[in-house]
Design a protein around this motif. Structure first.
Motif, short mmCIF file in Angstrom:
data_model
loop_
_atom_site.label_atom_id
_atom_site.label_comp_id
_atom_site.label_asym_id
_atom_site.label_seq_id
_atom_site.Cartn_x
_atom_site.Cartn_y
_atom_site.Cartn_z
N PRO A 147 59.56 34.62 18.86
CA PRO A 147 58.74 35.76 19.25
C PRO A 147 57.25 35.41 19.32
O PRO A 147 56.82 34.37 18.81
CB PRO A 147 59.01 36.76 18.12
CG PRO A 147 59.37 35.94 16.94
CD PRO A 147 60.08 34.73 17.49
N ASN A 186 64.60 37.23 21.25
CA ASN A 186 63.52 38.15 20.92
C ASN A 186 63.18 39.06 22.09
O ASN A 186 63.41 38.73 23.26
CB ASN A 186 62.28 37.37 20.49
CG ASN A 186 61.81 36.41 21.57
OD1 ASN A 186 61.08 36.79 22.48
ND2 ASN A 186 62.25 35.15 21.48
N ASP A 231 60.27 39.76 23.11
CA ASP A 231 59.04 39.34 23.81
C ASP A 231 59.32 38.54 25.07
O ASP A 231 58.63 38.71 26.08
CB ASP A 231 58.16 38.51 22.86
CG ASP A 231 57.65 39.32 21.69
OD1 ASP A 231 57.49 40.54 21.84
OD2 ASP A 231 57.43 38.73 20.61
N THR A 249 65.26 44.68 13.79
CA THR A 249 63.95 44.24 13.33
C THR A 249 64.11 43.34 12.11
O THR A 249 64.99 43.56 11.26
CB THR A 249 63.04 45.43 12.97
OG1 THR A 249 63.65 46.19 11.92
CG2 THR A 249 62.81 46.31 14.19
N TRP A 286 59.21 41.56 13.45
CA TRP A 286 59.43 41.28 14.86
C TRP A 286 60.77 41.88 15.28
O TRP A 286 61.63 42.18 14.45
CB TRP A 286 59.40 39.78 15.15
CG TRP A 286 60.50 38.97 14.52
CD1 TRP A 286 60.59 38.56 13.22
CD2 TRP A 286 61.69 38.48 15.16
NE1 TRP A 286 61.75 37.85 13.01
CE2 TRP A 286 62.44 37.78 14.19
CE3 TRP A 286 62.19 38.56 16.46
CZ2 TRP A 286 63.65 37.18 14.49
CZ3 TRP A 286 63.40 37.95 16.76
CH2 TRP A 286 64.12 37.27 15.77
#
Length: 598
Positions: A274, A287, A289, A336, A356
């Motif tokens: 992440p 992730n 992201d 998470t 994250w």
């Protein structure tokens, strides 16, 4: 040439000789066996295989028997010729006491020169031992069906099976190449993101892989390298994910070369991280992201190649998952976490403490499908891909029904924490170091230290300095003698106990029915497995039990890794030519090429 025994009938085709085997002889009454020998026979009187399949597995069943027995087998030409249409095979099938599992014989089929007509050949079972009986069917004929054109380079899912482009049943047998996940991000070889990890630049030697009768290769990718991002490692060093600006083109070249060689390809998201952290090891999960961008891009590029499969994430694990989330829910729908692991070029391993968000398998599957890609998608389980117990209950929804489950079984190992003295021996001194007899050439023995002695310097107490590595399916139960000592004592024996797990227990054979039940609904692909391969290793006891079971259930299997790493475990080859490593490499190569050690 096959010759009938006197007084027996020779049956053309593949046949079981009903006049072999042993009854008791002599003038006195025979002592009845403690265990019944039972009966063996082929599972079918006929088999058919397409010439392009490359391999046929025939099954021999045993019924009503539990005694240790063997039976020999050998192929014989019909209209098909050994060395031209198939590879000649002979050997022995072995059942230990209490073993009633089916045994398989792998028969390589040649596709070198496509032929349009059907051909047949035979395999004979003979010489049963220990009063084993031969049942029916007594004969079975293998028909090689001719092909006018090679099968289309495509793979798809129908129900719980994989099919090739011609609609034939497909079992993936192959290898995993490692390099693309770590070379570019490490900056080792900007001009070659493979890093020459298979012994030559620019990826594996395909002819060497094909020589193992492989039909599949797995390529493990790095998220940051594919997306061309910059990142920061734990030393604070800013790194280019694709320092040579050639990562995507290198992967495309590997895919094109592999499919041109007749191989299916699995592309896998192996390392991801992440934020702006460099993915230089595996984090718990993909992730939110970057991973959706990764799969959107990869699927867009390869969606027109139906020989390519997408493995969404390597080996999910859920350390640091925030309470009260469930790992299976997080696997499929995201979650998470409180931290993630990271490292650097100097191996500065750290846990990055921050909240994250992971992305689940469902969202990644949806991202693939949103590109219009119809490729088969592979979805792993929890506990580093070793646990599939709740996979089906949480399976992602795929409107195309082109999804398969991924399992990563590795040898379940345990170490001992206690050693009971069976015999104290004599001549020992406090502080002597005893290494027990090695269980085999694969696993490591326990090491003990003498802490007290008594009369005649016999051992009265020891400490366990090293609990060893023992295969959980074959823990030593009887007293074990010393293999070597730092002193002069002799005669001591020990019974090990206090066993503790050194690896996941989900690879234990008693858990295989969990995967078996899942494979009734979905294809199962073992996209990674391995065992010990240090020089001098003989055999691969875990895989020699697992691989026949996989064959019997039509599970696909890939070995890790097709690399020339100087590691003592999970390395298949010694060199670019594909010379198998000792132990694991030899056993896996023999399974791939049809040598029936099982």
């Amino acid at each position: 040439m096959l010759r009938p025994k006197t007084g027996c009938t020779l049956v053309l085709g593949i046949f079981l000789s009903a006049c072999g085997g042993g009854g008791a002889g002599g003038d006195g009454a025979a002592t009845p066996p403690l265990l019944p020998a039972g009966t063996v026979a082929f599972s079918s009187s006929t088999y058919a295989v397409d010439q392009s399949a490359g391999l046929l597995t025939v099954t021999v069943n045993r019924t009503e028997g539990s005694r240790d027995v063997t039976v020999a087998y050998a192929t014989a030409n019909g209209t098909a010729a050994a060395g031209v249409d198939y590879t000649e095979r002979s050997g022995m099938l072995v059942w230990a006491a209490q073993d009633t599992a089916p045994k398989t014989i792998s028969l390589p089929i040649s596709a070198a020169a496509p032929r349009s007509g059907d051909r047949t050949f035979a395999v004979q079972l003979s010489s049963p031992t220990n009063s084993l009986a031969l049942g029916t069917p007594l004969t079975t004929t293998v028909t090689i069906t001719g092909v006018a054109t090679p099968a289309l380079p495509a793979v798809s899912v129908r129900g719980n099976r994989l099919l090739d482009g011609s609609g034939n049943l497909l079992q993936l047998r192959g290898v995993s190449f490692s390099g693309f996940e770590f070379v570019a991000i490490g900056g080792w070889s900007p001009s070659d993101p493979s890093g020459g990890q298979a012994g030559q630049p620019n990826g594996p030697r395909w002819s060497a892989i094909k020589a193992w009768n492989a039909n599949t290769v797995r390529l493990t990718l790095n998220e940051t390298s594919w997306l061309g991002l910059t990142c920061v490692d734990t030393d604070g060093v800013t790194r280019a994910g694709d320092p040579g600006g050639n990562y995507r083109s290198a992967i495309a070249t590997q895919v094109n070369e592999a499919t041109a060689a007749g191989l299916y390809v699995i592309l896998e998201l192996h390392w991801a991280a992440p934020g702006n952290t460099c993915p230089m090891l595996q984090t718990q999960m993909a992730n939110a992201d970057h991973s959706l961008d990764f799969w959107t891009s990869v699927a867009t590029q390869f969606k027109s190649n139906s020989a390519v499969m997408f493995s969404l994430y390597n080996e999910p694990f859920f350390f640091g998952l925030n309470s009260p989330q469930d790992e299976w829910s997080a696997l499929m729908r995201g979650g998470t976490f409180s931290y993630y692991p990271a490292t650097s070029g100097t191996h500065n391993y750290r846990n990055i403490t921050t909240t994250w968000t992971s992305v689940g398998m469902q969202a990644m599957l949806d991202a693939v499908r949103a590109t219009g890609a119809t490729n088969v998608v592979l979805v792993s389980g929890v506990e580093f891909g070793n646990n599939l117990s709740n996979w089906q209950a949480n399976a992602p929804h795929d409107s195309l029904n082109q999804t398969a489950a991924v399992w990563h079984p590795y040898p379940p190992m345990q170490g001992s924490t206690t050693a009971a003295i069976g015999s104290g021996g004599s001549g020992y001194a406090i502080g002597d170091i005893l290494t027990l007899d090695k269980p085999n050439t694969v696993y490591a023995p326990a090491v003990l230290r003498v802490t007290a002695v008594g009369i005649n310097s016999a051992i009265t107490a020891v400490a366990v300095d090293n609990g060893g590595r023992y295969l959980q399916t074959a823990l030593p139960l009887a007293p074990i003698a010393q293999g070597s000592t730092s002193g002069t004592g002799s005669g001591a024996t020990f019974t090990l106990g206090g066993w503790g797990n050194l690896s996941s227990t989900w690879s234990m054979p008693q858990n295989w029915p969990v995967v078996q039940a899942l494979s009734v609904r979905f294809p199962v692909i073992l996209s990674e497995t391995g065992e010990h391969n240090a020089p001098g290793t003989v055999g691969s006891p875990f895989l020699q039990r697992l691989l026949p079971f996989a064959d019997a259930n039509n599970w696909s299997v890939l070995g890790c890794c097709w690399d020339v790493f100087a590691e003592q475990d999970n390395v298949l080859i010694k060199d670019v030519e594909g010379t198998p490593s000792d132990g694991y490499g030899r056993v896996f190569r023999d399974w791939m090429t049809g040598v029936a050690w099982q």
